[in-house]
Enzyme design. Structure first.
Site, mmCIF file in Angstrom:
data_model
loop_
_atom_site.group_PDB
_atom_site.id
_atom_site.type_symbol
_atom_site.label_atom_id
_atom_site.label_comp_id
_atom_site.label_asym_id
_atom_site.label_seq_id
_atom_site.Cartn_x
_atom_site.Cartn_y
_atom_site.Cartn_z
ATOM 1 N N GLU A 51 -8.230 -7.629 6.837
ATOM 2 C CA GLU A 51 -6.412 -7.489 6.933
ATOM 3 C C GLU A 51 -6.554 -5.730 7.300
ATOM 4 O O GLU A 51 -5.941 -5.302 7.868
ATOM 5 C CB GLU A 51 -6.272 -7.383 5.121
ATOM 6 N N TRP A 73 -0.511 -13.333 3.523
ATOM 7 C CA TRP A 73 0.112 -12.414 3.833
ATOM 8 C C TRP A 73 1.078 -13.714 3.771
ATOM 9 O O TRP A 73 2.503 -14.063 4.217
ATOM 10 C CB TRP A 73 0.557 -11.848 5.059
ATOM 11 N N CYS A 163 2.651 -0.616 -1.690
ATOM 12 C CA CYS A 163 2.091 -0.567 -2.355
ATOM 13 C C CYS A 163 1.192 0.251 -2.459
ATOM 14 O O CYS A 163 1.677 1.292 -2.922
ATOM 15 C CB CYS A 163 1.771 -2.554 -3.057
ATOM 16 N N ARG A 184 1.728 2.495 -6.033
ATOM 17 C CA ARG A 184 2.450 2.699 -6.560
ATOM 18 C C ARG A 184 2.284 1.837 -7.544
ATOM 19 O O ARG A 184 2.818 1.338 -8.651
ATOM 20 C CB ARG A 184 3.877 2.998 -6.359
ATOM 21 N N ASP A 187 -1.563 -4.464 -8.351
ATOM 22 C CA ASP A 187 -1.725 -6.029 -9.206
ATOM 23 C C ASP A 187 -2.540 -6.063 -9.773
ATOM 24 O O ASP A 187 -3.415 -6.256 -9.169
ATOM 25 C CB ASP A 187 -0.586 -6.992 -8.876
#
Length: 282
Positions: A51, A73, A163, A184, A187
């Site tokens: 990724e 994704w 994120c 921001r 998880d």
């Protein structure tokens, strides 16, 4: 995560019930080729690295990841999800101008047909600009080595607002490279282990590419949360004793940052506990 479980607030959020806190940070040494791939559960580091190389390439096309066996994704590129974002006209797999697009083509007009910046667009390549400055001893100590994925002008064209939104590189003692990331939305169970590994890989890679020494990754986090269906998994994870982090060898130094491949990276002595599964949220 123990702090969140003990002291976090329950919230009914966009995609589920979470327990969370606001504001957190962690520091990881990258010295002596250490790479912080979490050991209290198995982390799919090759998926993470594929990724990252996809981000570096700047082409936000999920078909490329799928061809490499990476499916992280998939949930954010379904017809239903894209329609919910008002992007139902995008070709299948195209994510819009997020993450790597902004790294390499910040704010350039996005062509939905090709998934690239328009040919005649003014493109600002943030990543290459940082590399150029790090290679020059006169500019490598700049306090302006910043790369942003957060572009309010194009948020609504993205499958998912980013994120991990901003990182800053810093060199001290002449050749020691560190990276600080601001994220921001965090998880903690599924996403954060990937983010730690990804930006640590990136720091190691840029250090190799610019003849510097990797030193430290610092992670600043905004909304730190655990989804309610991950509580038991996290409770299991924190009972496990961590192992020593593995080390990373980057076997080749390429001429262009775009040219690195998964086979250029070797992880040594990655000892880990068993995987812990959990549902991923879109």
């Amino acid at each position: 995560v123990e702090n969140i479980l003990n002291n976090g607030s329950l919230e009914n959020t966009r995609n589920g019930i979470t327990k969370g806190i606001f504001g957190g940070n962690m520091r990881f040494s990258l010295a002596d080729n250490k790479i912080p791939i979490l050991t209290t559960k198995k982390t799919a580091w090759k998926t993470c690295l594929k990724e990252l190389l996809w981000f570096i390439n700047g082409d936000m096309d999920n078909n490329i990841l799928q061809s490499q066996g990476v499916h992280i994704w998939d949930g954010n590129t379904t017809e239903e999800f894209m329609a919910s974002r008002g992007l139902g006209n995008y070709p299948k797999g195209k994510l819009g101008p997020c993450y790597g697009y902004q790294w390499r083509n910040f704010n350039a007009p996005y062509d939905i047909n090709t998934g690239q910046a328009h040919d005649n667009a003014v493109k600002h390549d943030q990543l290459q600009d940082i590399i150029d400055q790090l290679k020059d001893p006169k500019t490598r100590t700049s306090r302006r080595l910043i790369m942003s994925a957060w572009n309010p002008c194009q948020i609504e064209q993205m499958a998912l607002p980013p994120c991990h939104i901003l990182c800053q590189f810093n060199v001290h003692d002449g050749n020691k490279l560190s990276c600080a990331l601001y994220q921001r939305s965090c998880d903690q169970f599924l996403g954060i282990p990937f983010n730690i590994a990804s930006y640590s890989f990136l720091t190691h890679l840029i250090a190799k590419h610019c003849d510097l020494e990797p030193y430290e990754f610092i992670h600043f986090m905004g909304n730190c949360h655990i989804y309610d269906d991950h509580f038991e998994q996290v409770r299991t994870q924190i009972t496990r004793k961590p192992f020593e982090f593995p080390t990373l060898d980057i076997l080749n130094k390429r001429t262009n940052i775009n040219d690195y491949k998964i086979d250029d990276f070797r992880i040594n002595n990655y000892k880990h506990h068993e995987p812990i599964k959990g549902n991923m949220r879109s």
